[in-house]
Design a protein around this motif. Structure first.
Motif, PDB file in Angstrom:
ATOM      1  N   PHE A  16       4.417   8.163   5.995  1.00  0.00           N
ATOM      2  CA  PHE A  16       3.411   8.118   5.294  1.00  0.00           C
ATOM      3  C   PHE A  16       2.316   8.884   5.569  1.00  0.00           C
ATOM      4  CE2 PHE A  16      -0.665   5.575   4.029  1.00  0.00           C
ATOM      5  CZ  PHE A  16      -0.591   5.220   2.949  1.00  0.00           C
ATOM      6  N   PHE A  21      -1.927  10.221   4.563  1.00  0.00           N
ATOM      7  CA  PHE A  21      -3.093   9.909   4.350  1.00  0.00           C
ATOM      8  C   PHE A  21      -3.772  10.973   3.561  1.00  0.00           C
ATOM      9  CE2 PHE A  21      -2.637   6.389   7.685  1.00  0.00           C
ATOM     10  CZ  PHE A  21      -3.267   5.506   7.103  1.00  0.00           C
ATOM     11  N   ALA A  22      -4.669  10.691   2.477  1.00  0.00           N
ATOM     12  CA  ALA A  22      -5.443  11.801   1.604  1.00  0.00           C
ATOM     13  C   ALA A  22      -5.930  12.657   2.449  1.00  0.00           C
ATOM     14  CB  ALA A  22      -6.414  11.158   0.812  1.00  0.00           C
ATOM     15  N   ARG A  82       0.944  -1.161   0.072  1.00  0.00           N
ATOM     16  CA  ARG A  82      -0.044   0.051   0.030  1.00  0.00           C
ATOM     17  C   ARG A  82       0.986   1.197   0.068  1.00  0.00           C
ATOM     18  NH1 ARG A  82      -4.633   1.931  -0.051  1.00  0.00           N
ATOM     19  NH2 ARG A  82      -5.575   3.514   1.430  1.00  0.00           N
ATOM     20  N   VAL A  83       0.601   2.162  -1.001  1.00  0.00           N
ATOM     21  CA  VAL A  83       1.423   3.328  -1.247  1.00  0.00           C
ATOM     22  C   VAL A  83       0.745   4.479  -1.378  1.00  0.00           C
ATOM     23  CG1 VAL A  83       3.324   2.007  -2.212  1.00  0.00           C
ATOM     24  CG2 VAL A  83       1.746   2.869  -3.765  1.00  0.00           C
ATOM     25  N   ALA A  84       1.380   5.795  -1.181  1.00  0.00           N
ATOM     26  CA  ALA A  84       0.741   7.001  -1.562  1.00  0.00           C
ATOM     27  C   ALA A  84       1.635   7.394  -2.836  1.00  0.00           C
ATOM     28  CB  ALA A  84       0.970   7.992  -0.419  1.00  0.00           C
ATOM     29  N   LEU A  92      -1.778  13.627  -3.059  1.00  0.00           N
ATOM     30  CA  LEU A  92      -1.566  12.314  -3.108  1.00  0.00           C
ATOM     31  C   LEU A  92      -2.753  11.249  -3.491  1.00  0.00           C
ATOM     32  CD1 LEU A  92       0.668  12.222   0.011  1.00  0.00           C
ATOM     33  CD2 LEU A  92       1.258  12.164  -2.316  1.00  0.00           C
ATOM     34  N   THR A  93      -2.419  10.281  -3.986  1.00  0.00           N
ATOM     35  CA  THR A  93      -3.436   9.139  -4.439  1.00  0.00           C
ATOM     36  C   THR A  93      -2.964   7.926  -3.542  1.00  0.00           C
ATOM     37  OG1 THR A  93      -4.084  10.159  -6.369  1.00  0.00           O
ATOM     38  CG2 THR A  93      -4.622   7.816  -6.127  1.00  0.00           C
ATOM     39  N   HIS A  94      -3.909   6.941  -2.962  1.00  0.00           N
ATOM     40  CA  HIS A  94      -3.569   6.015  -2.203  1.00  0.00           C
ATOM     41  C   HIS A  94      -3.852   4.779  -2.993  1.00  0.00           C
ATOM     42  CE1 HIS A  94      -3.143   9.063   0.584  1.00  0.00           C
ATOM     43  NE2 HIS A  94      -2.177   8.342   1.205  1.00  0.00           N
ATOM     44  N   GLU A 144       3.166   2.821   3.246  1.00  0.00           N
ATOM     45  CA  GLU A 144       2.251   2.541   4.262  1.00  0.00           C
ATOM     46  C   GLU A 144       3.057   1.879   5.231  1.00  0.00           C
ATOM     47  OE1 GLU A 144      -1.389   0.189   5.700  1.00  0.00           O
ATOM     48  OE2 GLU A 144      -1.766   1.711   4.144  1.00  0.00           O
TER      49      GLU A 144
END
Length: 72
Positions: A68, A70-71, A14-16, A28-30, A63
């Motif tokens: 990291f 979050f949006a 899981r990444v941004a 950012l998009t996750h 993540e």
């Protein structure tokens, strides 16, 4: 993990990412990595990946990493 080293990125992680259209704003998009597109072991702007939903962008954080984000 800054997302600049290819060996830090794995399929299923899981990444941004930042999409090309969002480079100026830095939005950012996750998602989850489906494919790793960058072939070189390092890229200063982040490794390019395709997410499971088909979006393509450069990894900005991973993540589990303290940085990291979050949006918003």
């Amino acid at each position: 993990m800054s997302g600049q080293n290819r060996d830090e990125i794995r399929i299923g992680l899981r990444v941004a990412i930042v999409l090309k259209k969002d480079q100026r704003s830095g939005r950012l998009t996750h998602g989850v990595v489906k494919d790793i597109l960058t072939k070189s072991p390092f890229h200063p702007h982040g490794i390019k990946v395709r997410l499971s939903d088909g979006q393509v962008g450069r990894v900005k954080s991973v993540e589990g990493d303290p940085d990291f984000q979050f949006a918003t």
